[in-house]
Write a protein that holds these residues in place. Structure first.
Motif, mmCIF file in Angstrom:
data_model
loop_
_atom_site.group_PDB
_atom_site.id
_atom_site.type_symbol
_atom_site.label_atom_id
_atom_site.label_comp_id
_atom_site.label_asym_id
_atom_site.label_seq_id
_atom_site.Cartn_x
_atom_site.Cartn_y
_atom_site.Cartn_z
ATOM 1 N N UNK A 104 0.823 -1.207 0.000
ATOM 2 C CA UNK A 104 0.000 0.000 0.000
ATOM 3 C C UNK A 104 0.863 1.265 0.000
ATOM 4 N N UNK A 105 2.011 1.226 0.657
ATOM 5 C CA UNK A 105 2.950 2.354 0.581
ATOM 6 C C UNK A 105 3.423 2.535 -0.857
ATOM 7 N N UNK A 106 3.764 1.433 -1.511
ATOM 8 C CA UNK A 106 4.187 1.512 -2.921
ATOM 9 C C UNK A 106 3.072 2.085 -3.785
ATOM 10 N N UNK A 107 1.844 1.652 -3.540
ATOM 11 C CA UNK A 107 0.710 2.164 -4.315
ATOM 12 C C UNK A 107 0.548 3.666 -4.114
ATOM 13 N N UNK A 108 0.768 4.127 -2.885
ATOM 14 C CA UNK A 108 0.662 5.564 -2.613
ATOM 15 C C UNK A 108 1.759 6.348 -3.320
ATOM 16 N N UNK A 121 -15.482 2.732 1.151
ATOM 17 C CA UNK A 121 -14.651 3.699 0.428
ATOM 18 C C UNK A 121 -14.765 3.502 -1.079
ATOM 19 N N UNK A 122 -14.853 2.246 -1.500
ATOM 20 C CA UNK A 122 -14.933 1.945 -2.931
ATOM 21 C C UNK A 122 -16.365 1.961 -3.443
ATOM 22 N N UNK A 142 -7.546 -0.518 -5.892
ATOM 23 C CA UNK A 142 -8.718 0.332 -5.995
ATOM 24 C C UNK A 142 -8.945 1.149 -4.731
ATOM 25 N N UNK A 143 -8.750 0.529 -3.560
ATOM 26 C CA UNK A 143 -8.951 1.215 -2.286
ATOM 27 C C UNK A 143 -8.267 0.427 -1.190
ATOM 28 N N UNK A 170 -8.751 -4.804 -4.787
ATOM 29 C CA UNK A 170 -8.054 -4.744 -6.063
ATOM 30 C C UNK A 170 -9.020 -5.110 -7.186
ATOM 31 N N UNK A 171 -8.675 -4.671 -8.397
ATOM 32 C CA UNK A 171 -9.537 -4.858 -9.567
ATOM 33 C C UNK A 171 -8.689 -5.268 -10.756
ATOM 34 N N UNK A 172 -9.123 -6.275 -11.472
ATOM 35 C CA UNK A 172 -8.409 -6.723 -12.663
ATOM 36 C C UNK A 172 -8.524 -5.662 -13.757
#
Length: 398
Positions: free
Chosen positions: A104-108, A297-298, A271-272, A394-396
């Protein structure tokens, strides 16, 4: 600016995901350090990203680790994996959710526009973790574990906390044993079918390298019924319904959607996410508010989610969480197919700092490698000592 199907161009997407086979502490990976394990997973992930056409060095390497020696394990592992000398490293400790927190840090970082490629994951070598002691005027006193919460908050050990959660939520020993049997049976079936091969990498000397997750086995219900409580005299959690202490690592590559689109590679869009606190006396409850928060949130319902991966620290904890969320992996056919469909930490092993990333690797295999259509949703969640829950939706994307 948006990418395919309206996905924002800076949305973080996992495009590669690998892990080591998981060894039981003191056994298959006993000669490997947390850096050795992490470097193997990172190296395999870098090879995968290169094969997709990503020529960049990662902007950062973010790894979860709970019991390592310090010294910024992520930086050391990045260098050991062959990343360029300019690649920094960040080591994250959110206990059993450390690997998920690192992703999640990487995603941010990607979402903020600071990176075109970040490698993230987690690693743990319980076999090689340093022995620690408190220094006192009377001599060194062995250090058993860090506090998860300060006085006057409750600070139970995780096994005792699982017993208490089972008692409060009415999770019987029979259901826990049924879930453990399910986890091991699913893992063995996944091994036999080769469903785990593409996500894994073998490490160590050829004749000694693990070729499967070491813990998974055929369990005998009659033997399980005879086991004594493992953590509390009147508890219901046994050695068979608790995850084993393990060694292993997992890593993923996160890029912006615009990079993924240019590569033409499928992936998992983050996604969230949600990270929440709960009562430290019941740390296993953390995924319940975390999952509820991430779904809100999503703006989606749990029924919309096709694949769910829960870090199976204890069967009691998984069942308490799934009961509260309205899932029934032991009875409902649809839930049985989507909750930890190939087994979880009870059978595959629980390398603490890596397990949160390992469930993202599992979702990548279950959804992306298996060809799920664009828009398919997956959910990963983990409970944390001290009363925390972490969840990611997550979403494909294709």
């Amino acid at each position: 600016m948006t990418g395919a199907r309206g996905v924002p161009a800076d949305a973080p997407v996992v495009v590669a995901a690998r892990r080591t086979w998981v060894g039981t502490a003191g056994h298959g990976h006993r000669a490997l350090t947390e850096v050795d394990l992490a470097a193997g997973a990172l190296r395999a992930t870098l090879v995968d990203t290169c094969s997709l056409g990503v020529a960049d060095d990662p902007a950062d390497v973010v790894l979860g680790c709970c019991t390592g020696p310090g010294g910024n394990v992520a930086r050391v592992a990045a260098l050991a994996a062959g990343a360029g000398v300019a690649v920094p490293g960040l080591t994250v400790d959110r206990q059993c959710a450390s690997g998920l927190a690192a992703v999640l840090v990487a995603a941010q970082q990607v979402r903020a526009g600071e990176a075109r490629l970040v490698l993230a994951g987690g690693t743990e070598s319980a076999s090689r973790a340093p022995a620690r002691a408190h220094r006192t005027p009377g001599g060194d006193v062995p250090f058993e574990r860090a506090a998860f919460a300060p006085v006057p908050w409750a600070d139970p050990a995780m096994g005792a906390a699982a017993d208490e959660l089972a008692r409060r939520r009415g999770v019987t020993r029979a259901r826990q044993e049924a879930y453990a049997l399910r986890s091991h049976a699913r893992a063995l079936a996944a091994h036999r079918a080769g469903r785990l091969d593409a996500e894994t990498v073998r490490l160590g000397a050829p004749r000694r390298a693990l070729a499967r997750d070491e813990r998974a086995r055929r369990l005998d219900p009659a033997v399980l019924a005879r086991l004594a409580p493992a953590f509390s005299p009147d508890g219901t959690v046994t050695a068979a319904t608790a995850s084993p202490v393990s060694d292993g690592a997992a890593a993923v590559a996160v890029v912006p959607e615009r990079v993924r689109r240019d590569l033409g590679a499928p992936g998992l869009r983050v996604l969230a996410s949600a990270t929440v606190g709960c009562d430290p006396a019941l740390p296993g409850w953390g995924p319940v508010p975390a999952v509820r928060a991430v779904l809100a949130r999503a703006g989606v319902a749990l029924d919309d989610v096709a694949a769910v991966e829960v870090v199976e620290a204890f069967a009691a904890q998984v069942l308490a969480v799934t009961d509260a969320l309205g899932l029934d992996p032991l009875g409902d056919a649809a839930d049985d197919a989507r909750v930890c469909a190939d087994g979880g930490a009870l059978a595959l092993g629980h390398p603490w700092g890596a397990s949160g990333a390992l469930v993202i690797v599992r979702l990548f295999s279950r959804l992306v490698r298996a060809g799920a259509p664009a828009g398919t949703l997956g959910l990963a969640t983990a409970a944390v000592g001290g009363g925390l829950g972490v969840a990611a939706l997550v979403e494909v994307v294709r």
